[in-house]
Motif scaffolding. Structure first.
Motif, PDB file in Angstrom:
ATOM      1  N   THR A 178      -5.142 -12.512   1.552  1.00 42.09           N
ATOM      2  CA  THR A 178      -4.036 -11.814   0.949  1.00 42.09           C
ATOM      3  C   THR A 178      -3.985 -10.282   1.304  1.00 42.09           C
ATOM      4  OG1 THR A 178      -5.091 -11.489  -1.079  1.00 42.09           O
ATOM      5  CG2 THR A 178      -3.683 -13.251  -1.092  1.00 42.09           C
ATOM      6  N   SER A 179      -5.111  -9.763   1.563  1.00 40.12           N
ATOM      7  CA  SER A 179      -4.889  -8.152   2.206  1.00 40.12           C
ATOM      8  C   SER A 179      -6.343  -7.910   3.092  1.00 40.12           C
ATOM      9  CB  SER A 179      -5.033  -6.970   1.086  1.00 40.12           C
ATOM     10  OG  SER A 179      -6.103  -7.496   0.252  1.00 40.12           O
ATOM     11  N   ILE A 180      -5.895  -6.720   3.877  1.00 41.19           N
ATOM     12  CA  ILE A 180      -7.085  -6.600   4.696  1.00 41.19           C
ATOM     13  C   ILE A 180      -6.903  -5.238   5.050  1.00 41.19           C
ATOM     14  CG2 ILE A 180      -5.355  -7.143   6.772  1.00 41.19           C
ATOM     15  CD1 ILE A 180      -8.118  -8.197   8.277  1.00 41.19           C
ATOM     16  N   SER A 181      -8.150  -4.385   5.430  1.00 41.96           N
ATOM     17  CA  SER A 181      -7.986  -2.842   5.450  1.00 41.96           C
ATOM     18  C   SER A 181      -8.616  -2.813   6.781  1.00 41.96           C
ATOM     19  CB  SER A 181      -8.881  -2.328   4.194  1.00 41.96           C
ATOM     20  OG  SER A 181     -10.151  -2.928   4.341  1.00 41.96           O
ATOM     21  N   VAL A 182      -8.323  -1.798   7.581  1.00 34.83           N
ATOM     22  CA  VAL A 182      -8.764  -1.195   8.708  1.00 34.83           C
ATOM     23  C   VAL A 182      -8.571   0.310   8.804  1.00 34.83           C
ATOM     24  CG1 VAL A 182      -6.842  -1.675   9.824  1.00 34.83           C
ATOM     25  CG2 VAL A 182      -8.806  -1.387  11.321  1.00 34.83           C
ATOM     26  N   GLY A 196      -6.174 -19.947  -6.678  1.00 32.80           N
ATOM     27  CA  GLY A 196      -5.263 -18.865  -7.199  1.00 32.80           C
ATOM     28  C   GLY A 196      -5.421 -17.572  -6.983  1.00 32.80           C
ATOM     29  N   VAL A 197      -6.667 -17.105  -6.264  1.00 35.84           N
ATOM     30  CA  VAL A 197      -7.221 -15.827  -6.422  1.00 35.84           C
ATOM     31  C   VAL A 197      -7.007 -15.077  -5.155  1.00 35.84           C
ATOM     32  CG1 VAL A 197      -9.326 -14.115  -6.880  1.00 35.84           C
ATOM     33  CG2 VAL A 197      -9.109 -16.650  -7.880  1.00 35.84           C
ATOM     34  N   ARG A 198      -6.544 -13.639  -5.259  1.00 33.81           N
ATOM     35  CA  ARG A 198      -6.224 -12.955  -4.087  1.00 33.81           C
ATOM     36  C   ARG A 198      -7.467 -12.771  -3.257  1.00 33.81           C
ATOM     37  NH1 ARG A 198      -2.521  -7.809  -4.791  1.00 33.81           N
ATOM     38  NH2 ARG A 198      -1.042  -8.657  -6.380  1.00 33.81           N
TER      39      ARG A 198
END
Ligand SMILES: Cc1ncc(COP(=O)(O)O)c(C=O)c1O
Length: 472
Positions: free
Chosen positions: A231-235, A196-198
């Motif tokens: 849950t998230s991604i950066s580019v 249950g962790v991002r």
């Protein structure tokens, strides 16, 4: 001495000539011979287009999208393009930030502020994760759990074991900067979701080229928002999207996940400040330049640039394999060539390569990993790659003839003993005072021998030594 505030203003032409002269002392940003810091697609006319787009929006302020809807439209378009490229769906939202570090700080902030009940929040990363996570943890007072790697990639079992009830975020790289290898994202996503962790994927470096490399048939694992549990991604658009500096994208799988990223403050006499990112006033220039760059290159253009980059990587990697004294340190499966020593002093080699016009990035030893040389390869290198092999062989021979750097053992020095006076005398003694950084082998050897905390203190001191106003 350059005076930024002369008594009387200086004509524009003169200033531009001065700037060109100043720039003449920099490493070459174009031409495929600098393997760090810059990303060059070698596309005719692209710089002019980005410059013009930047100029159109330079004075627009991203602080208030209702005042400047042009910027909102461009930001939404950039986020939409990134979401499409990186496996997003109708729920995906995002923000345009100033760079990879800001995207990572905000991913950590959103995760931290989603759990105000956790008094001592923790972030789990593999040891190969980018230093910007340490910066995020430091700025946000989040504890860092650095997990040893298996081979050169994150170890999902060890990452899972590091997750505790205080973990607010797990992160991994696609790919890592140092070696250009993609972590096993699906396995880490699964263990994070189970707990249950991002889970944030740092695709700042390679997020705009990996999808195209995969389309070209590269055997690379799934790494994006299509993987359950991400849950998230950066580019970063200022990397392989080839936009001018100052633009990255942080995507969240849903609006709910993004919500704690915002900062809002109404309790003062001025305007209510609502900021999705760290800066409040933001120039529209870099955003417009990125927008123009993406629209001009287009999807087919990026596929072609990725093919050129892939060919250049192969040529460089083959050159390393064919040259005695060096070896490939990591599989050259993405856009990085990382080489290690097989008998040559790498820091001397880096100087010898620089003397032949190839500017590489030496990396210090870390834990069990030896020093390496990093090459970020971009499409422009396609045109120069063939001449790398003879120069590499020549540089290795010259480095072997010079022999390894032999520095006497460092006197016992603690970070707190690093004073401005010590730095000044070291800089003068090592010949750095005059600003000539072309022969760095001795400096790198000394830094390599220093434990990380001492290296941090020495380099902080040195940067501070450099960053002083000119004397009148
Ligand atoms: C994997 C990765 N993450 C984050 C960053 C930080 O990006 P920036 O320098 O744009 O802040 C980099 C920079 O090289 C990177 O390679």
């Amino acid at each position: 001495m350059i005076d930024a505030l002369p008594e009387k203003g200086v004509p524009g032409e003169q200033i531009l000539a001065e700037l060109r002269e100043l720039r003449g002392g920099d490493l070459p940003t174009h031409g495929g011979r600098l393997f760090a810091y810059v990303y060059d697609p070698a596309l005719d006319g692209l710089d002019d287009l980005a410059r013009s787009a930047h100029a159109i929006s330079a004075h627009v302020n991203g602080l208030d999208p209702t005042a400047f809807p042009s910027l909102l439209a461009m930001e939404n378009a950039l986020v939409g393009a990134a979401a499409r490229l990186l496996g997003g769906d109708a729920e995906t939202v995002g923000s345009v930030t100033s760079g990879g570090t800001e995207s990572l700080i905000l991913a950590v902030k959103a995760a931290r502020d989603a759990h105000p009940e956790i008094a001592r929040p923790r972030l789990v990363i593999p040891s190969t994760a980018h230093a910007a996570f340490a910066k995020a943890a430091h700025y946000l007072r989040v504890e860092l759990d650095v997990v040893p790697i298996e081979g050169l990639t994150a170890d999902p079992r060890a990452m899972a074991a590091a997750i505790s009830p205080d973990t607010i975020l797990v992160a991994a790289s696609a790919p890592s900067y140092a070696h250009g290898v993609v972590d096993p994202i699906p396995a880490i996503a699964a263990v994070s979701a189970e707990r249950g962790v991002r889970f944030h994927v740092d695709a700042c470096f390679g997020g705009w080229i990996l999808p195209y490399l995969r389309r070209l048939g590269a055997d690379l694992p799934a790494f994006d928002l299509s993987v359950p549990g991400v849950t998230s991604i950066s580019v970063d658009l200022h990397k392989y999207a080839y936009a001018p500096k100052g633009v990255s994208i942080l995507l969240h799988a849903s609006e709910e996940l993004r919500r704690p990223q915002y900062f809002a403050y109404a309790d003062w006499p001025g305007y209510t400040m609502i900021n999705p990112v760290i800066s409040s006033t933001r120039s529209g220039g870099p955003i417009a330049a990125a927008f123009a760059t993406l629209r001009h290159i287009g999807d087919a253009g990026y596929l072609d640039l990725a093919a050129q980059t892939r060919a250049a990587v192969r040529t460089l990697a083959d050159a390393v394999t064919a040259t005695g004294g060096v070896r490939l340190f990591a599989p050259a499966a993405t856009s990085v060539v990382c080489l290690a020593s097989d008998g040559v002093d790498l820091f001397v080699l880096a100087d010898e390569l620089a003397a032949r016009g190839w500017h590489t990035q030496p990396q210090m030893a870390y834990a069990d990993l030896p020093p390496t040389i990093h090459l970020t390869v971009t499409a422009a290198v396609r045109a120069t790659a063939a001449s790398f092999a003879p120069d590499l062989a020549d540089a290795v021979a010259a480095a072997q003839a010079r022999g390894p750097i032999d520095v006497p053992p460092l006197p016992p020095l603690t970070p707190s003993a690093v004073t401005p006076e010590l730095i000044a005398s070291l800089a003068e003694g090592l010949g750095l005072g005059a600003g000539d950084f072309s022969r760095m082998a001795v400096v790198n050897t000394v830094l390599n021998a220093a434990p990380p905390a001492l290296r941090e203190a020495l380099l902080t001191g040195f940067l501070s030594y450099l960053q002083r106003p000119p004397t009148q």
